[in-house]
Write an enzyme that holds these catalytic residues in place. Structure first.
Site, short mmCIF file in Angstrom:
data_model
loop_
_atom_site.label_atom_id
_atom_site.label_comp_id
_atom_site.label_asym_id
_atom_site.label_seq_id
_atom_site.Cartn_x
_atom_site.Cartn_y
_atom_site.Cartn_z
N ARG A 116 0.82 -1.22 0.00
CA ARG A 116 0.00 0.00 0.00
C ARG A 116 0.85 1.27 0.00
O ARG A 116 0.66 2.16 -0.82
CB ARG A 116 -0.94 -0.01 1.22
CG ARG A 116 -1.89 1.17 1.28
CD ARG A 116 -2.81 1.07 2.49
NE ARG A 116 -2.10 1.14 3.75
CZ ARG A 116 -1.77 2.28 4.37
NH1 ARG A 116 -2.10 3.44 3.85
NH2 ARG A 116 -1.11 2.25 5.52
N ASP A 143 9.79 -5.92 -5.32
CA ASP A 143 9.07 -6.60 -4.25
C ASP A 143 8.83 -8.03 -4.73
O ASP A 143 8.09 -8.25 -5.68
CB ASP A 143 7.73 -5.92 -3.97
CG ASP A 143 7.04 -6.48 -2.73
OD1 ASP A 143 7.17 -7.70 -2.45
OD2 ASP A 143 6.36 -5.70 -2.05
N ALA A 182 9.81 2.92 7.03
CA ALA A 182 9.17 1.64 7.34
C ALA A 182 9.42 1.27 8.81
O ALA A 182 8.63 1.61 9.68
CB ALA A 182 9.67 0.55 6.39
N ARG A 183 10.54 0.60 9.06
CA ARG A 183 10.87 0.16 10.43
C ARG A 183 12.37 0.23 10.64
O ARG A 183 13.16 -0.09 9.74
CB ARG A 183 10.40 -1.28 10.68
CG ARG A 183 8.89 -1.44 10.74
CD ARG A 183 8.33 -0.81 12.03
NE ARG A 183 6.90 -0.95 12.12
CZ ARG A 183 6.02 -0.02 11.77
NH1 ARG A 183 6.45 1.13 11.26
NH2 ARG A 183 4.73 -0.20 11.93
N ASP A 239 12.36 8.02 9.64
CA ASP A 239 11.31 8.36 10.59
C ASP A 239 11.28 7.32 11.71
O ASP A 239 10.42 7.36 12.58
CB ASP A 239 9.96 8.39 9.84
CG ASP A 239 8.83 8.98 10.68
OD1 ASP A 239 9.08 9.97 11.39
OD2 ASP A 239 7.71 8.44 10.63
N GLU A 293 13.51 2.48 18.96
CA GLU A 293 12.86 3.77 19.19
C GLU A 293 12.10 3.85 20.50
O GLU A 293 11.76 4.93 20.95
CB GLU A 293 11.96 4.14 18.02
CG GLU A 293 10.81 3.22 17.75
CD GLU A 293 10.09 3.61 16.48
OE1 GLU A 293 8.93 4.04 16.59
OE2 GLU A 293 10.68 3.51 15.40
N HIS A 335 9.16 9.16 14.33
CA HIS A 335 8.05 8.32 13.86
C HIS A 335 6.76 9.13 13.72
O HIS A 335 5.70 8.74 14.21
CB HIS A 335 7.85 7.13 14.81
CG HIS A 335 7.30 5.92 14.10
ND1 HIS A 335 7.60 4.65 14.48
CD2 HIS A 335 6.47 5.79 13.04
CE1 HIS A 335 6.99 3.78 13.70
NE2 HIS A 335 6.29 4.45 12.81
N ILE A 336 6.86 10.24 12.99
CA ILE A 336 5.72 11.14 12.83
C ILE A 336 5.04 11.00 11.47
O ILE A 336 4.14 11.77 11.15
CB ILE A 336 6.12 12.61 13.05
CG1 ILE A 336 7.19 13.04 12.04
CG2 ILE A 336 6.58 12.85 14.48
CD1 ILE A 336 7.50 14.53 12.04
N GLY A 337 5.43 9.99 10.68
CA GLY A 337 4.89 9.84 9.34
C GLY A 337 3.38 9.88 9.27
O GLY A 337 2.80 10.56 8.42
#
Length: 195
Positions: A41, A61, A116-117, A141, A146, A171-173
């Protein structure tokens, strides 16, 4: 944009009382090759966001059906992309995937963006690649730990020097009034469906 145009670094310079643009001459996005790793997505949204920017887009992917010419192998994407965006889930296969080997396959002077992570990335490898001049900048991000003690994060410490061209946000995405309102209503609707 912050990485390519040195926005945080130049902003710090102005706050220090300087007004010199020469050290901060950056790059345009136009004409660049954008690589998107992960075509779920968010990867699809990222691809759509670049429509009209006059860029080439490559996507990889192994689990997605990519029906146009943008679909390439990871090796080709890393070799040709000026900016690589990570949009993959953390799995046993992807955890730590961005390591010294991954970064060495990236184009000299390219940029990496991770929204992502943090667990996807070996942060020590990022630091080494920037210090060696191979990676031009890293925007993220997320960081590996974290929810731990960020005061002991080597990456956060490394980012303090603006010359390292590392941009970190907390991490404000998805943290907007609109996004959180939508997530709240989605959760309420799902809860009602379960009842």
């Amino acid at each position: 944009m912050s990485l390519l145009r040195f926005i945080p670094t130049s902003f710090h310079s102005v706050k220090d009382g300087n007004w010199d643009y020469e050290p901060y001459v950056g790059h345009q996005v136009k004409g660049k090759t954008i690589g998107i790793v992960g075509y779920g997505r968010l990867g699809k949204i990222m691809k759509r966001l670049f429509d009209g920017w006059e860029v080439d887009i490559l996507v990889t992917d192994p689990y997605a059906r990519i029906t146009d010419a943008s679909g390439v192998s990871l090796d080709e994407l890393l070799d040709k992309s000026d900016i690589v965006f990570l949009h993959t889930h953390v799995t046993d296969e992807t955890r730590g995937m961005v390591d010294d080997e991954f970064l060495s396959q990236m184009k000299q002077g390219s940029y990496l963006v991770n929204t992502a992570r943090g667990e996807l990335v070996d942060e020590d490898a990022i630091i080494r690649s920037i210090e060696q001049g191979h990676l031009k900048g890293y925007g993220t991000d997320v960081i590996k730990d974290e929810f731990g003690d960020i005061q002991n994060s080597k990456l956060v410490e490394f980012s303090i020097n603006p010359n390292n061209n590392v941009v970190i946000t907390p991490h404000i995405g998805g943290m907007t009034i609109e996004g959180q309102t939508k997530a709240y209503h989605w959760a309420v609707d799902k809860f009602e469906d379960i009842k």
